[in-house]
Enzyme design. Structure first.
Site, PDB file in Angstrom:
ATOM      1  N   LYS A 116       0.808  -1.222   0.000  1.00  0.00           N
ATOM      2  CA  LYS A 116       0.000   0.000   0.000  1.00  0.00           C
ATOM      3  C   LYS A 116       0.837   1.266   0.000  1.00  0.00           C
ATOM      4  CE  LYS A 116      -3.826  -2.376   2.227  1.00  0.00           C
ATOM      5  NZ  LYS A 116      -4.677  -2.488   3.433  1.00  0.00           N
ATOM      6  N   LYS A 158      -2.406   1.060   9.892  1.00  0.00           N
ATOM      7  CA  LYS A 158      -2.863   0.129   8.858  1.00  0.00           C
ATOM      8  C   LYS A 158      -1.750  -0.844   8.479  1.00  0.00           C
ATOM      9  CE  LYS A 158      -5.676   1.751   5.685  1.00  0.00           C
ATOM     10  NZ  LYS A 158      -6.250   2.515   4.550  1.00  0.00           N
ATOM     11  N   GLY A 164      -9.386  -6.037   4.589  1.00  0.00           N
ATOM     12  CA  GLY A 164     -10.477  -6.611   5.365  1.00  0.00           C
ATOM     13  C   GLY A 164     -10.519  -6.158   6.807  1.00  0.00           C
ATOM     14  N   GLY A 165      -9.829  -5.048   7.114  1.00  0.00           N
ATOM     15  CA  GLY A 165      -9.860  -4.523   8.473  1.00  0.00           C
ATOM     16  C   GLY A 165      -8.862  -5.152   9.417  1.00  0.00           C
ATOM     17  N   GLU A 200      -2.171   6.673   8.456  1.00  0.00           N
ATOM     18  CA  GLU A 200      -2.880   7.653   7.639  1.00  0.00           C
ATOM     19  C   GLU A 200      -3.765   8.513   8.533  1.00  0.00           C
ATOM     20  OE1 GLU A 200      -3.634   5.507   3.320  1.00  0.00           O
ATOM     21  OE2 GLU A 200      -5.223   5.498   4.819  1.00  0.00           O
ATOM     22  N   LYS A 237     -17.803  -4.331   3.310  1.00  0.00           N
ATOM     23  CA  LYS A 237     -18.943  -3.690   2.664  1.00  0.00           C
ATOM     24  C   LYS A 237     -20.216  -4.536   2.776  1.00  0.00           C
ATOM     25  CE  LYS A 237     -15.423  -2.031  -0.484  1.00  0.00           C
ATOM     26  NZ  LYS A 237     -14.729  -2.313  -1.756  1.00  0.00           N
ATOM     27  N   ARG A 292      -7.887  -7.231  -8.494  1.00  0.00           N
ATOM     28  CA  ARG A 292      -8.729  -8.411  -8.763  1.00  0.00           C
ATOM     29  C   ARG A 292     -10.120  -7.934  -9.134  1.00  0.00           C
ATOM     30  NH1 ARG A 292     -11.683  -7.696  -4.192  1.00  0.00           N
ATOM     31  NH2 ARG A 292     -10.550  -7.116  -2.293  1.00  0.00           N
ATOM     32  N   VAL A 295     -16.057  -8.069  -5.325  1.00  0.00           N
ATOM     33  CA  VAL A 295     -17.352  -8.658  -5.000  1.00  0.00           C
ATOM     34  C   VAL A 295     -18.474  -7.835  -5.639  1.00  0.00           C
ATOM     35  CG1 VAL A 295     -18.956  -9.223  -3.134  1.00  0.00           C
ATOM     36  CG2 VAL A 295     -16.505  -9.617  -2.824  1.00  0.00           C
TER      37      VAL A 295
END
Length: 454
Positions: A116, A158, A164-165, A200, A237, A292, A295
């Site tokens: 990231k 992070k 995914g948290g 961040e 989400k 990718r 979903v």
């Protein structure tokens, strides 16, 4: 074009890839674990092959077994879907070494965007706005405190890799950084094999906006508009829509074009998503890239008419994109509601078990087209070993108000018996006055009162 591919995934995304293969005339073999030996989606494939036990480490994350299965069944490509090995650079590289196409980006692009910090540097150099924060990996809590002082509280710790948290902590002050740093690093290490953290600024009242892009090997890159993904639980989400009620057409054209150019300039080749946070002043800040298929890709398909999985497979087969930016138009409005086998009133605890009955949604509701992406069948036992997502309800209407009305009607019809699901919560969300007005952000569910724990 490929003659035969291996689908290295399960559930609704395996079925979705199967449909794309039918469109392209490709034979599809589905790799499965022992827990999925009798899964309903296998019956719709051209063949199936067991790759290991129920535990993902021995099956869906077992690169050796998947590559061996592809070789045994003479597959020219492997589609990883989402999750599992879909963003694994080493697996992409191994596919290339063995002469089988990885249906996704190359290993180099996955490494650059999966890191990231590297992704933020690349996007900053490409002219995209990024969130303020640490310039590199934080060595310890003291370094995190210094970075937080510069960025301003609150901040997010992070994980450098993954999502995914996991490895994510919000900190309001230096004391919380001290207590959160080691647990966040350990969680990241356990989840992604790397405990590196960065920091961040946390944007109060932010909205989660992402841009879908497609890029081929011939210098063509396009964006297909944005999706709003601000309705979340545990940083994952629940509801997505396209277009966003908060993004103007001018902002869409400007940032979408820059996102496509940035991805192409970084050597990206496949379907991908650039994720942004929108602050209260309307500014969008690059956060990360998902290398990718997402979903929530169906909402983009519904408003653009572009089959993203088909295009993803064609790009992997070294074929040029058939669309240019001027061909992309957004028509109407689409909303997706994720159906998970979990109890929203018990902290979203997963609830695997036997599906004793299904009443699927109608194909049309309130004048809207309804799409039901699910591999469920009556009598199917949802295993406890995997993600709780069991279906996606997607509604497309002429405008947002129409799509909302159709979504309400379709959710009232939809029933899945035998297990607890998110359907009752989703019904409450689409009736909520703030959601109806389009006035919501990533903190919506936590303060809405619609669930006891979010």
């Amino acid at each position: 074009m490929f003659r035969r591919i291996l689908i290295a995934n399960r559930g609704e995304i395996a079925l979705r890839i199967l449909r794309a293969c039918r469109t392209l005339g490709i034979e599809a073999i589905v790799a499965h674990s022992e827990a999925d030996r009798d899964a309903p989606w296998l019956h719709r494939a051209d063949g199936a092959i067991c790759i290991g036990p129920a535990a993902v480490e021995g099956s869906y994350l077992n690169a050796d077994a998947i590559l061996q299965a592809a070789e045994q069944r003479e597959c020219q490509g492997i589609h990883p879907g989402y999750g599992f090995l879909s963003e694994n650079a080493a697996f992409s590289a191994r596919c290339a070494q063995q002469g089988v196409a990885f249906i996704g980006p190359g290993a180099g692009a996955i490494r650059r965007m999966g890191d990231k910090l590297e992704a933020k540097r690349a996007m900053r150099e490409a002219g995209l706005p990024v969130l303020p924060g640490s310039d590199g990996v934080l060595e310890n809590a003291a370094a995190a405190r210094r970075a937080a002082d510069a960025a301003g509280y609150p901040v997010l710790l992070k994980a450098r890799f993954g999502g995914g948290g996991r490895g994510l902590r919000r900190c309001e002050n230096a004391r919380e950084i001290e207590s959160a740093f080691a647990p966040a690093s350990m969680e990241a290490k356990n989840a992604f094999g790397d405990g590196a953290l960065y920091l961040e600024a946390y944007l109060e009242g932010a909205r989660h906006i992402e841009f879908q892009i497609l890029a081929d090997a011939f210098g063509t890159a396009v964006h297909l508009g944005e999706r709003e993904c601000s309705i979340q639980r545990h940083h994952q989400k629940l509801v997505e829509e396209s277009p966003s009620a908060a993004v103007t057409s001018a902002a869409r054209d400007d940032l979408g074009e820059r996102a496509a150019r940035a991805a192409e300039g970084a050597g990206y080749r496949s379907a991908g998503t650039l994720e942004f946070l929108r602050d209260r002043e309307g500014r969008l800040h690059f956060m990360e890239m998902n290398t990718r298929i997402q979903v929530e890709h169906p909402v983009t398909e519904m408003v653009t008419g572009v089959d993203l999985v088909v295009e993803q497979i064609r790009i992997a087969a070294n074929q040029p994109l058939r669309i240019r930016q001027e061909d992309v138009t957004l028509s109407g409005h689409a909303i997706e509601a994720r159906i998970n086998a979990e109890d929203p009133d018990d902290g979203f605890r997963p609830d695997p078990g036997v599906v004793s009955g299904i009443v699927p949604p109608p194909s049309e509701a309130g004048g809207c087209a309804v799409r039901w992406d699910s591999a469920l069948e009556e009598g199917y036992r949802i295993p406890p070993h995997y993600d709780s997502l069991i279906g996606k309800l997607i509604v497309h209407g002429a405008d947002r108000a129409g799509a909302l009305s159709g979504c309400r009607d379709a959710l009232e019809t939809l029933e899945i018996r035998g297990v607890r699901t998110t359907i009752p919560l989703l019904r409450r969300i689409v009736e909520d006055p703030d959601f109806v007005k389009g006035e919501y952000d990533v903190g919506f569910l936590a303060r809405s009162g619609l669930v006891a724990v979010s």
